[in-house]
Write an enzyme that holds these catalytic residues in place. Structure first.
Site, PDB file in Angstrom:
ATOM      1  N   PHE A 112       0.809  -1.215   0.000  1.00  0.00           N
ATOM      2  CA  PHE A 112       0.000   0.000   0.000  1.00  0.00           C
ATOM      3  C   PHE A 112       0.844   1.268   0.000  1.00  0.00           C
ATOM      4  O   PHE A 112       0.348   2.337  -0.372  1.00  0.00           O
ATOM      5  CB  PHE A 112      -0.962  -0.009   1.198  1.00  0.00           C
ATOM      6  CG  PHE A 112      -0.400   0.520   2.483  1.00  0.00           C
ATOM      7  CD1 PHE A 112      -0.651   1.830   2.878  1.00  0.00           C
ATOM      8  CD2 PHE A 112       0.352  -0.287   3.325  1.00  0.00           C
ATOM      9  CE1 PHE A 112      -0.146   2.330   4.077  1.00  0.00           C
ATOM     10  CE2 PHE A 112       0.849   0.202   4.517  1.00  0.00           C
ATOM     11  CZ  PHE A 112       0.605   1.508   4.900  1.00  0.00           C
ATOM     12  N   LYS A 113       2.112   1.157   0.351  1.00  0.00           N
ATOM     13  CA  LYS A 113       2.966   2.348   0.357  1.00  0.00           C
ATOM     14  C   LYS A 113       3.092   2.971  -1.032  1.00  0.00           C
ATOM     15  O   LYS A 113       3.366   4.154  -1.166  1.00  0.00           O
ATOM     16  CB  LYS A 113       4.351   1.999   0.909  1.00  0.00           C
ATOM     17  CG  LYS A 113       4.346   1.297   2.264  1.00  0.00           C
ATOM     18  CD  LYS A 113       3.735   2.153   3.355  1.00  0.00           C
ATOM     19  CE  LYS A 113       3.606   1.416   4.673  1.00  0.00           C
ATOM     20  NZ  LYS A 113       4.847   1.177   5.359  1.00  0.00           N
ATOM     21  N   ASP A 114       2.875   2.166  -2.084  1.00  0.00           N
ATOM     22  CA  ASP A 114       2.928   2.703  -3.443  1.00  0.00           C
ATOM     23  C   ASP A 114       1.868   3.772  -3.673  1.00  0.00           C
ATOM     24  O   ASP A 114       2.052   4.663  -4.507  1.00  0.00           O
ATOM     25  CB  ASP A 114       2.717   1.592  -4.482  1.00  0.00           C
ATOM     26  CG  ASP A 114       3.870   0.620  -4.552  1.00  0.00           C
ATOM     27  OD1 ASP A 114       5.027   1.056  -4.401  1.00  0.00           O
ATOM     28  OD2 ASP A 114       3.628  -0.586  -4.759  1.00  0.00           O
TER      29      ASP A 114
END
Length: 494
Positions: A112-114
């Site tokens: 999810f950091k993307d």
């Protein structure tokens, strides 16, 4: 819009300045001076927009020193062009009539950091130009597994930026480690830290607050910035996908316009769920935010008791991105829940540094519990949740399993049957050993071989970039003591 430091509200910066600096020089976190409104009619209008256009619209409410067309271009660059493996970018999956899952791992690093770290490099480079900064930004990252790779992927070979990532030596999965140590780019560096994530994170904060290091780096032509969620440019893009999820529920006719929903978020550093809280502060109809922790249940206890106490055993779990005892972004929540009382936040942060604990006022506790519900999931229940979801046709990773189980606990304890979304933060292929074991299989000896093994067993296609790790050669092998992280930074920037 101005941004204030959580520890000194007289320190005011523009959006570009806040993003470029990352962390306030007093150690505080930048937070908006006020929250723009987001009405349900706006949600209805966004329902027909592609993700990138909605993202530009929402972020524009906070970034008045960026032109609308500028933000739309950045957003299309970040979320278009095949960078994500689905046009939806952050798709919703229906689990049952009242339950949905928000998948946030379809980007280039399968985490999810993307969602934020494809946007942050564009915001940061533009911010450097807007503020007239001539020095090179050195981004220091402390990662519990996913942030480091996503940040390096986003910033690799970006002009006027160097990025150095620290990760806990034995605190990430083998796939996460391989993703980091094989990272390409002339401007990237990776170093393991002997200790846990909190040790790495505290080391980065220590470097940021050291005036002697800042002065020496300035003489060399560098200044420090951050890609961790302490940077406002990381939190802002995360607000977007909660609004997008609400629009998807409207499009699916799972809710009516204006109907409130619950979000259950697996979190360690509190940034992901804080973004959901900020969406609620803007006006998104959210009933309850369910904070899901693993065995490192410091946030669960805090929400239930009002006492934050990191003086407890640290557990290394199958959901390593949540193996955190000091949740940095909680400081932003304290600032908001206290009505912007920076002196109170400073007192709490000082107590945390000196004694490892603090207790909020009765009023803050009550306000927090009106919005948040906290629960945790042990290792046995995490594995059982992975197995149960797989038996029902859905392959998930351990972090997602924590959220799924805590949502079940919440419903059982409260009887709340509001339409609810649990958040999926990583591809199951980043944690093949844990997932394979949970579904009753014996993982292959080599970590990369487990990717093909799991694909063959489950019939679920592995993300291309994870499958390609087999052909990658490690570039980085440095390990440091936590007390010597400053030396690594100075050597990296010599």
């Amino acid at each position: 819009m101005e941004y204030l430091s959580t520890r000194d509200r007289t320190l005011r910066r523009s959006a570009a300045e806040a993003i470029a600096m990352g962390l306030s020089r007093d150690g505080g976190l930048f937070t908006p001076a006020s929250f723009p409104k987001f009405g349900v009619l706006e949600a209805e209008a966004l329902c027909g927009m592609p993700y990138f256009r909605g993202a530009a619209y929402i972020m524009g409410k906070f970034l008045d020193d960026f032109r609308p067309e500028e933000l739309e271009w950045f957003s299309e660059e970040a979320y278009g062009g095949g960078r994500f493996d689905t046009p939806a970018v952050a798709p919703m999956r229906k689990v049952d009539g009242k339950t949905w899952c928000l998948e946030l791992w379809h980007g280039p690093t399968s985490a999810f950091k993307d969602m934020a770290l494809q946007m942050l490099p564009r915001l940061l480079t533009a911010s450097l130009k807007k503020t007239g900064e001539k020095k090179t930004a050195c981004i220091l990252v402390a990662t519990s597994g996913d942030t480091g790779k996503a940040a390096m992927e986003g910033f690799a070979d970006v002009e006027q930026v160097k990025i150095l990532t620290f990760y806990p030596e034995n605190g990430v999965s083998e796939i996460q480690k391989l993703q980091m140590v094989t990272q390409e780019g002339r401007n990237v560096g990776v170093c393991a830290v002997k200790g846990n994530f909190d040790d790495a994170q505290n080391g980065v904060k220590r470097i940021f607050s050291d005036p002697d290091i800042r002065e020496e780096l300035a003489e060399r032509g560098y200044f420090l910035s951050s890609a961790n969620s302490i940077n406002w440019g990381r939190i802002l893009p995360q607000i977007v996908y909660y609004i997008s999820a609400y629009c998807d529920l409207l499009n699916a006719k799972a809710i009516k316009l204006g109907e409130a929903v619950n979000f259950c978020v697996p979190t360690g550093n509190f940034g992901n769920i804080l973004a959901a809280y900020y969406a609620k502060r803007m006006g998104l109809p959210i009933n309850r935010l369910i904070c899901a922790s693993n065995c490192n249940d410091v946030l669960t206890d805090f929400i239930r008791t009002g006492v934050y106490d990191r003086n407890r055993p640290f557990h290394t779990t199958m959901s390593p991105s949540m193996d955190i005892l000091v949740s940095s972004n909680l400081e932003r929540l304290l600032f908001d829940m206290s009505g912007g009382k920076d002196e109170l936040v400073r007192e709490y942060m000082d107590q945390l540094a000196r004694t490892g604990r603090y207790e909020v006022t009765a009023g803050m506790k009550q306000r927090m519990q009106e919005v948040f519900w906290g629960g945790f999931c042990n290792e046995e229940d995490t594995a059982a949740a992975v197995a149960r979801m797989y038996q029902n046709g859905y392959l998930i990773d351990p972090h997602t399993a924590v959220a799924a189980k805590v949502l079940e606990d919440y419903r059982r304890e409260t009887g709340d049957r509001t339409v609810s979304v649990f958040v999926s933060t990583a591809s199951p292929y980043k944690f093949c050993d844990s997932v394979l074991s949970a579904i009753g299989e014996t993982p292959a000896e080599n970590s990369v071989d487990r990717i093909g093994q799991m694909a063959e067993i489950t019939g679920v296609t592995a993300p291309e970039r994870l499958a390609a790790l087999k052909s990658k050669t490690p570039r980085f092998s440095q390990v440091t003591e936590r007390e010597k992280m400053e030396d690594v930074v100075l050597e990296f920037l010599k």
